[in-house]
Design a protein around this motif. Sequence first.
Motif, PDB file in Angstrom:
ATOM      1  N   ARG A  19      56.874  73.850  24.354  1.00 52.10           N
ATOM      2  CA  ARG A  19      55.804  73.918  23.606  1.00 52.10           C
ATOM      3  C   ARG A  19      56.077  74.808  22.302  1.00 52.10           C
ATOM      4  O   ARG A  19      55.795  74.387  21.338  1.00 52.10           O
ATOM      5  N   VAL A  20      56.946  75.785  22.559  1.00 52.19           N
ATOM      6  CA  VAL A  20      57.351  76.563  21.286  1.00 52.19           C
ATOM      7  C   VAL A  20      58.372  75.914  20.254  1.00 52.19           C
ATOM      8  O   VAL A  20      58.207  75.864  19.444  1.00 52.19           O
ATOM      9  N   ARG A  21      59.259  75.321  21.235  1.00 53.86           N
ATOM     10  CA  ARG A  21      60.370  74.364  20.272  1.00 53.86           C
ATOM     11  C   ARG A  21      59.874  73.359  19.547  1.00 53.86           C
ATOM     12  O   ARG A  21      60.302  73.351  18.238  1.00 53.86           O
ATOM     13  N   ARG A  22      58.729  72.635  20.092  1.00 53.76           N
ATOM     14  CA  ARG A  22      58.522  71.435  19.223  1.00 53.76           C
ATOM     15  C   ARG A  22      56.941  71.447  18.947  1.00 53.76           C
ATOM     16  O   ARG A  22      56.483  70.620  18.672  1.00 53.76           O
ATOM     17  N   ASP A  23      56.312  72.659  18.877  1.00 49.72           N
ATOM     18  CA  ASP A  23      55.086  72.850  18.497  1.00 49.72           C
ATOM     19  C   ASP A  23      54.147  72.002  19.322  1.00 49.72           C
ATOM     20  O   ASP A  23      53.044  71.044  18.852  1.00 49.72           O
TER      21      ASP A  23
END
Length: 301
Positions: free
Chosen positions: A89-93
Motif C-alpha cells: 500500500r505504501v510503496r505503490r499508493d
Amino acid sequence: MSAASLPVSAGAAPAAPAFDRFVMTVRCADGIGVIATVTQALADCTVNVTESATYSDPSTGRFFMRSEFEVAADPHALRAVHAALEFCRVRRDMTIDVFPASRRSRVLLMVSKADHCLNDLLYRHRTGELAVDIPAVVSNHPDLRDLVEWHGIRFVHLPVNRDTRAEQETALLDLVQAEKVDVVVLARYMQVLSAAACAALPGRIINIHHSFLPGFKGARPYHQAHARGVKLVGATAHYVTDALDEGPIIEQEVERVDHTYTPEKLTAIGREIESRVLAHALRFHVEHRVFLNDGRTVVLK
C-alpha cells in the motif's frame, strides 16, 4: 519407540490443514509491476491465491484487482500477510481492503407495492443462493408485511409523504446504523431518496430501474415502450446518487420483443428481467466485485 514404529489406527486419515479464506480488493494508479508487487508479497507469506481478476483502465489510468486467497489459520501468518500488504500500500499508493470470505453482508431491502424483485431476493436468501443477512425490509406501504414476515424477517412500515419525508429518512438512516447495514437495496421502492440520504450512504444503495437506461422514465414505462414500438426491453441496476437514475451502472440485461407484444406481456417480461438483474447486481456487490471508476463501474466477475 521410534516415530516410524508408532501405531496408526486403521482407516485413519491425516487431519486437513486449517485455512482462513479472504477476499482482497486493490485500487491504484496503473503501472508496470503493480500485479507483481501484490502477488509476490502474498507468495512470500505462503498465501495460496485461489481466484484473481484484474483490469487496467486506459481512459482513467486506474488499476483494479480482486483476489481470493487462503492462508494458514494462524495469528502469526495473518499478521505477516497484513504487514506485507501494508508495505504494498505504501510503496505503490494502493487502496487495499481485505474481507473474511465467511463474512455475510447485511442487506436492508426497501419496497413499495410491487413484489416481484422482493420475492425473488427473499427466495434466493432462503435457499442460500444469496449468502447475505437481511435484518429488515422497509416499505412505505403495509401491503407486503405478510410475505416478509412469512420469511421470518422484520417488516418496518415507514409511510412517507411530503410532510413526513425528512422524518422518515431519519428513521431509515437510524435503522441502517442500528442494524449495521452494509448495503440498501431498492427492490422497486417507488420513492426518490433525498440528496442527503444518498450522501449518507455513497456506493451503498442499489436501485433497479425498469428500462435499459437511458430509456423511458416516469410512470407506465412499458406502455410508453409499447407506444414507441420498441424492439428491446430491459432493466438496469445502478448505484443511487442524487442525480435521479443516473448513478454508476452495475448490471443490465435486455430481451428482444416485437410488434405482437402487448403492454401486459412486456410488463411480465420486464418483471423477470428486473428480478434477475437486481439479484446479480447485489451478488456482485456483496462479493466485492464492483469498483467505482470515475462515474462508471468495473465489475470483476
